[in-house]
Design a protein around this motif. Sequence first.
Motif, PDB file in Angstrom:
ATOM      1  N   VAL A  34      35.166  41.809  37.745  1.00  0.00           N
ATOM      2  CA  VAL A  34      36.379  41.112  37.997  1.00  0.00           C
ATOM      3  C   VAL A  34      37.665  42.065  37.994  1.00  0.00           C
ATOM      4  CG1 VAL A  34      37.621  39.237  37.058  1.00  0.00           C
ATOM      5  CG2 VAL A  34      35.158  39.122  37.087  1.00  0.00           C
ATOM      6  N   GLU A  35      38.573  41.799  39.315  1.00  0.00           N
ATOM      7  CA  GLU A  35      39.581  42.558  39.157  1.00  0.00           C
ATOM      8  C   GLU A  35      40.723  41.580  38.357  1.00  0.00           C
ATOM      9  OE1 GLU A  35      43.180  43.808  42.246  1.00  0.00           O
ATOM     10  OE2 GLU A  35      41.352  43.294  42.841  1.00  0.00           O
ATOM     11  N   VAL A  36      41.293  42.000  37.338  1.00  0.00           N
ATOM     12  CA  VAL A  36      42.126  41.200  36.595  1.00  0.00           C
ATOM     13  C   VAL A  36      43.466  40.927  37.406  1.00  0.00           C
ATOM     14  CG1 VAL A  36      43.722  41.400  34.559  1.00  0.00           C
ATOM     15  CG2 VAL A  36      41.486  42.498  34.485  1.00  0.00           C
ATOM     16  N   THR A  37      43.800  39.807  37.381  1.00  0.00           N
ATOM     17  CA  THR A  37      45.130  39.104  38.057  1.00  0.00           C
ATOM     18  C   THR A  37      46.135  38.819  36.965  1.00  0.00           C
ATOM     19  OG1 THR A  37      44.153  37.110  38.335  1.00  0.00           O
ATOM     20  CG2 THR A  37      44.046  38.530  40.035  1.00  0.00           C
ATOM     21  N   GLY A  94      40.979  36.635  36.771  1.00  0.00           N
ATOM     22  CA  GLY A  94      40.814  37.612  37.737  1.00  0.00           C
ATOM     23  C   GLY A  94      40.343  37.068  38.836  1.00  0.00           C
ATOM     24  N   ARG A  95      39.740  37.948  39.853  1.00  0.00           N
ATOM     25  CA  ARG A  95      39.077  37.666  40.963  1.00  0.00           C
ATOM     26  C   ARG A  95      37.762  38.608  41.181  1.00  0.00           C
ATOM     27  NH1 ARG A  95      42.927  38.824  43.968  1.00  0.00           N
ATOM     28  NH2 ARG A  95      43.787  36.693  43.943  1.00  0.00           N
ATOM     29  N   VAL A  96      36.512  37.687  41.551  1.00  0.00           N
ATOM     30  CA  VAL A  96      35.286  38.308  41.550  1.00  0.00           C
ATOM     31  C   VAL A  96      35.214  39.472  42.643  1.00  0.00           C
ATOM     32  CG1 VAL A  96      32.676  38.071  41.628  1.00  0.00           C
ATOM     33  CG2 VAL A  96      34.183  36.626  40.325  1.00  0.00           C
ATOM     34  N   VAL A  97      34.957  40.476  42.324  1.00  0.00           N
ATOM     35  CA  VAL A  97      34.958  41.811  43.467  1.00  0.00           C
ATOM     36  C   VAL A  97      33.357  42.242  43.607  1.00  0.00           C
ATOM     37  CG1 VAL A  97      37.247  42.639  42.909  1.00  0.00           C
ATOM     38  CG2 VAL A  97      35.362  43.500  41.666  1.00  0.00           C
ATOM     39  N   GLU A  98      32.514  41.876  42.542  1.00  0.00           N
ATOM     40  CA  GLU A  98      31.018  42.147  42.895  1.00  0.00           C
ATOM     41  C   GLU A  98      30.123  41.420  42.237  1.00  0.00           C
ATOM     42  OE1 GLU A  98      28.248  45.886  41.981  1.00  0.00           O
ATOM     43  OE2 GLU A  98      30.410  46.479  42.748  1.00  0.00           O
ATOM     44  N   GLY A 118      45.271  44.567  37.818  1.00  0.00           N
ATOM     45  CA  GLY A 118      44.716  45.626  38.647  1.00  0.00           C
ATOM     46  C   GLY A 118      43.546  46.311  38.140  1.00  0.00           C
ATOM     47  N   MET A 119      43.216  46.210  36.787  1.00  0.00           N
ATOM     48  CA  MET A 119      42.194  46.620  36.102  1.00  0.00           C
ATOM     49  C   MET A 119      40.886  45.937  36.495  1.00  0.00           C
ATOM     50  SD  MET A 119      43.299  47.373  32.289  1.00  0.00           S
ATOM     51  CE  MET A 119      44.452  48.576  31.717  1.00  0.00           C
ATOM     52  N   THR A 120      39.761  46.561  36.788  1.00  0.00           N
ATOM     53  CA  THR A 120      38.550  46.250  37.065  1.00  0.00           C
ATOM     54  C   THR A 120      37.769  46.050  35.757  1.00  0.00           C
ATOM     55  OG1 THR A 120      38.495  47.005  39.219  1.00  0.00           O
ATOM     56  CG2 THR A 120      36.411  46.209  38.231  1.00  0.00           C
ATOM     57  N   ILE A 121      37.213  44.698  35.383  1.00  0.00           N
ATOM     58  CA  ILE A 121      36.344  44.746  34.218  1.00  0.00           C
ATOM     59  C   ILE A 121      34.936  44.302  34.533  1.00  0.00           C
ATOM     60  CG2 ILE A 121      38.373  44.036  32.726  1.00  0.00           C
ATOM     61  CD1 ILE A 121      37.691  41.192  32.928  1.00  0.00           C
ATOM     62  N   LEU A 122      33.936  44.546  33.656  1.00  0.00           N
ATOM     63  CA  LEU A 122      32.497  44.118  33.885  1.00  0.00           C
ATOM     64  C   LEU A 122      32.253  43.294  32.715  1.00  0.00           C
ATOM     65  CD1 LEU A 122      29.859  44.710  35.249  1.00  0.00           C
ATOM     66  CD2 LEU A 122      29.515  46.528  33.427  1.00  0.00           C
ATOM     67  N   VAL A 130      30.109  31.391  41.246  1.00  0.00           N
ATOM     68  CA  VAL A 130      31.072  32.173  41.751  1.00  0.00           C
ATOM     69  C   VAL A 130      30.442  33.420  42.629  1.00  0.00           C
ATOM     70  CG1 VAL A 130      32.692  31.626  40.171  1.00  0.00           C
ATOM     71  CG2 VAL A 130      31.284  33.324  39.711  1.00  0.00           C
ATOM     72  N   HIS A 131      31.277  33.555  43.564  1.00  0.00           N
ATOM     73  CA  HIS A 131      31.030  34.719  44.460  1.00  0.00           C
ATOM     74  C   HIS A 131      32.021  35.721  44.813  1.00  0.00           C
ATOM     75  CE1 HIS A 131      28.680  31.056  45.555  1.00  0.00           C
ATOM     76  NE2 HIS A 131      27.658  32.016  45.683  1.00  0.00           N
ATOM     77  N   PRO A 132      31.947  37.052  45.168  1.00  0.00           N
ATOM     78  CA  PRO A 132      33.122  37.790  45.499  1.00  0.00           C
ATOM     79  C   PRO A 132      34.008  37.215  46.159  1.00  0.00           C
ATOM     80  CG  PRO A 132      30.869  39.230  45.732  1.00  0.00           C
ATOM     81  CD  PRO A 132      30.631  37.664  45.692  1.00  0.00           C
ATOM     82  N   GLY A 133      35.496  37.404  45.652  1.00  0.00           N
ATOM     83  CA  GLY A 133      36.435  36.616  46.356  1.00  0.00           C
ATOM     84  C   GLY A 133      36.881  35.375  45.504  1.00  0.00           C
ATOM     85  N   ASP A 134      36.176  34.733  44.791  1.00  0.00           N
ATOM     86  CA  ASP A 134      36.413  33.663  43.835  1.00  0.00           C
ATOM     87  C   ASP A 134      37.455  33.794  42.730  1.00  0.00           C
ATOM     88  OD1 ASP A 134      35.102  32.028  45.746  1.00  0.00           O
ATOM     89  OD2 ASP A 134      33.413  32.088  44.360  1.00  0.00           O
ATOM     90  N   ASP A 135      38.268  33.186  42.457  1.00  0.00           N
ATOM     91  CA  ASP A 135      39.261  33.239  41.144  1.00  0.00           C
ATOM     92  C   ASP A 135      38.356  32.746  40.069  1.00  0.00           C
ATOM     93  OD1 ASP A 135      41.220  34.242  42.511  1.00  0.00           O
ATOM     94  OD2 ASP A 135      42.211  32.316  43.160  1.00  0.00           O
TER      95      ASP A 135
END
Length: 489
Positions: free
Chosen positions: A88-91, A46-50, A31-35, A69-74
Amino acid sequence: RDRLKQTAPGALVLEANGSSRWTRADALRPGMTILVAAGERLAADGRVVEGESGLDIAFLTGESAPVRVHPGDDVQAGSLNIDGPIRVEVTAAGADTVIADIARLMEEAGQGKSRYVRLADRAARLYAPCVHLLAALSFAGWMIAGAGVHQALLIAVAVLLITCPCALGLAVPAAQIVACGALMRRGVLVKDGSALERLAEVSEAVFDKTGTLTLGRPVPQGLRRLWRDDRSILLSLSRASRHPLSVALRQALEARGATPAALDNVREVAGEGVFADYEGVAVSLARPRSLINLFGLAAEYRRGDQALLLGFTDALRPDAAETLDVLRGMGMKILIASGDRPEALEEIARETRTTAIGHLRPADKLALIDRLKARGEKVLMIGDGLNDGPALAAGHASMAPASASDASQLTADAVFLGDRLAPVALTVHAARRTVAVVKQNFALAIGYNVLAVPLAIAGKVTPLVAAVAMSTSSLIVIANALRLKGVVK
C-alpha cells in the motif's frame, strides 16, 4: 481519541533498495510504501499498489462482508487484512486518516451532550441559599416582633430543620438508582442519571443495521441438506482458516455436533480458500467461481466434481420487528441508517416496515442526526460499530449492544446484553416512568414545604417536630421511588 484502538501501532515500510524497516504509525508519511500481511490492520490510509485481498472495513461501513481490493483501490487505516499480503502506498497518516476524522467527530458531537444539566442540580443551586435566607428572615422578624433571642432562635432552627433539602435532594437520585437497578437486572447498564432524563425525552429512534438490528455475525444456510461426512469435511476445512465465513461455519457445525474428518494436504491459499484431500478426493471451501452471487455472502464447497454453494445471512435479532412496533406504539418514529449497500437493506426494511437509508459513512450519519435535531426531534441513536461513534455521541441519547466496539460502548448512554432488542424499548419505558416518579417526588417535596414552612415560621412547630417531619418527608419520597423496582417486569 485514545478510545479508538482500531489502527495498528506501526507498519513495515519498504525502502527503494528493497530493504524494509518497522516504522511507528505516527512516523508514517505520504508516499511511503508499506507491506500489510494477512491478519494485520492498516496503520495509514493509502492505495493498493500490489496484491489482492479481502478487507474487513466494518468499523467504517458497518457492513459484515469483507471487501475485495485490487491494485488502484483506496484503503483506510484500521481495516483488517484478511486474506493475503498487499503493498500500500500511504496517502494519509496520523491525524489526517479517516479513522482520526471519526475520533474528531465523536469528540465534537459529545461536547453538546456534556453540557446537559440535571434537574436536581438546577434546583439545588437555589434551594440552599433560599432556605438560609428564610431562616434568617424568620429570626429577624420575630426579634422585631418582640420575641426573645431564645424563642426567635428556636423558630429559625425549626425553619432550617423543616425545610432541610433532603426530600428534594433525594427526589431525583432515589428514583434513578432504583430504575437503574431494575434495568441492570434485565441486562441493561445505564451510565448515569442524566441519561435516563434524556432517554425519557426521545422522539425518534435511529438504528444501525449490522450488529444492531441484526446479530452482526454470518449464519450459514442449508446445512441440513448436507450428508454427515460432508459436514465432517467442512468442519475440518473451516477449522483451517480464520476467515469470518469459515469461523461462522465452524461454530454452526460444532453446534450441530459434527465431528471433524481426517484430511490430507490441508492448505490455505490467500484470497482463494482452503484446499485438502479426503480419501484421495480433492475437497475445498473456497470463493464461489460463479460471478453471480445471489446470497451476498457465500462460500463454495467442492468435493471432487461436485460443488455446492453455501449461503450466509446476517439474521435479524429475534424480536427486532416486534420491538420496533413497541417503540412506534410509544409514539416514536423509527429510521434505519446504515453503511451497508441499499440492496442489502431492502429485506430488513420490508420485514421491519421501516424506512432504511444506506451507503452512510460516519460523517453522513452525523449529518443525518443533525438534520433530525434541526427538525425538533430528540434522537435516540442505537449502534454498535466504530462508524456509529459520532452519531452515538451526537444523539440526544444513545444505546449500544454489549457486542459493540469499545468506542461505541464508551460513547453510549446505555449498553444492553443478549441477542434480543427488547431492552431498547424497556429502557425508554423505564426512563419515562422514572421521570414521572421524579416529578411526583418533586411535587411531594414542594407540597410538603408549602404546608410545613408557614407553620414553622408562625412558631407552631418545635425543632423536634420539625426534625421528625423532615425525616418523614424523606421516607415518603424514597418509598415512592421504590415503586420503580417493578418498572421493567
